[in-house]
Design a protein around this motif. Structure first.
Motif, mmCIF file in Angstrom:
data_model
loop_
_atom_site.group_PDB
_atom_site.id
_atom_site.type_symbol
_atom_site.label_atom_id
_atom_site.label_comp_id
_atom_site.label_asym_id
_atom_site.label_seq_id
_atom_site.Cartn_x
_atom_site.Cartn_y
_atom_site.Cartn_z
ATOM 1 N N ASP A 176 0.853 -1.193 0.000
ATOM 2 C CA ASP A 176 0.000 0.000 0.000
ATOM 3 C C ASP A 176 0.880 1.232 0.000
ATOM 4 N N VAL A 177 0.724 2.083 -1.007
ATOM 5 C CA VAL A 177 1.504 3.318 -1.099
ATOM 6 C C VAL A 177 0.864 4.345 -0.176
ATOM 7 N N LEU A 178 1.614 4.755 0.850
ATOM 8 C CA LEU A 178 1.092 5.687 1.842
ATOM 9 C C LEU A 178 1.451 7.140 1.530
ATOM 10 N N GLU A 179 2.661 7.342 0.980
ATOM 11 C CA GLU A 179 3.100 8.716 0.738
ATOM 12 C C GLU A 179 4.156 8.730 -0.359
ATOM 13 N N VAL A 180 4.110 9.756 -1.210
ATOM 14 C CA VAL A 180 5.103 9.969 -2.263
ATOM 15 C C VAL A 180 5.720 11.337 -2.009
ATOM 16 N N ILE A 181 7.036 11.366 -1.866
ATOM 17 C CA ILE A 181 7.744 12.605 -1.507
ATOM 18 C C ILE A 181 8.854 12.878 -2.516
ATOM 19 N N TYR A 182 8.954 14.126 -2.955
ATOM 20 C CA TYR A 182 10.054 14.560 -3.806
ATOM 21 C C TYR A 182 10.783 15.683 -3.102
ATOM 22 N N PRO A 183 12.103 15.808 -3.336
ATOM 23 C CA PRO A 183 12.835 16.935 -2.745
ATOM 24 C C PRO A 183 12.348 18.250 -3.360
ATOM 25 N N GLU A 184 12.461 19.299 -2.607
ATOM 26 C CA GLU A 184 12.065 20.617 -3.098
ATOM 27 C C GLU A 184 13.140 21.158 -4.051
ATOM 28 N N ALA A 185 12.702 21.839 -5.073
ATOM 29 C CA ALA A 185 13.633 22.446 -6.032
ATOM 30 C C ALA A 185 14.391 23.578 -5.361
#
Length: 187
Positions: A176-185
């Motif tokens: 189960d995918v709970l959260e998707v996070i990308y670094p801030e530009a």
């Protein structure tokens, strides 16, 4: 030094890939994050400017001591030089082939792509946090997994709230995918 004086083969192709190197699937690019590229460049620079010159100095000193056949410093130093040179060739080739991807510029931030950090849970309810990175920067024990790994392949293109299937030798697992996070530009 002339190859006539050392026991090395003329065929250097056999040692260009480091033993820990992961081969890429045919027809794919060697994707790497900006940070991973910087780490590999820093390692190459360290080997070229610090470690190799230091070992060369030890080998030169040991060679000046006379009989090289029983000279441990000389024999170990030559072996270490071959290891350093092999790693330098490997890093140079990998950096030349690298396709640098900045995950901070990903426009679809709600979906899992290369460079995303994903929090997911397995069927037992245990939570995991992984970042999908290139094959040359993967450190599974630190939560950085290669984009060609089975877990990453199962998670790619999923969104928060999705359930994906991970096929393993033991059978299928639901994640189960709970959260998707990308670094801030960077500004």
């Amino acid at each position: 030094m002339n190859k006539a004086f050392v026991k090395e083969s003329d065929n250097d192709d056999d040692d260009d890939l480091a033993p820990e190197a992961v081969s890429l699937p045919a027809g794919t690019k060697n994707y790497i994050t900006v940070d991973g590229y910087k780490r590999l460049r820093a390692e190459l620079a360290h080997l070229m400017t610090e470690e190799r010159p230091s070992v060369v100095q030890v080998v030169s000193w040991a060679a000046s001591n006379g009989d090289r056949s029983e000279n441990g410093d000389y024999l170990y130093g030559k072996k270490r030089l071959r290891e350093i040179d092999r790693r330098m060739r490997f890093l140079t080739k990998r950096l030349e082939l690298a396709e640098v991807v900045d995950p901070a510029t990903q426009p679809n931030r709600d979906q899992v792509f290369f460079g995303a950090t994903v929090v997911y849970s397995d069927q037992a309810g245990e939570e995991f946090r992984v970042t999908i990175v290139g094959v040359d920067e993967a450190e599974p024990l630190e939560g950085r997994i290669s984009w060609i790994s089975p877990v990453a392949r199962a998670l790619l293109k999923a969104r928060e709230g999705d359930t994906v299937t991970l096929k393993t030798p033991a059978g299928k697992n639901e994640l189960d995918v709970l959260e998707v996070i990308y670094p801030e530009a960077a500004s």
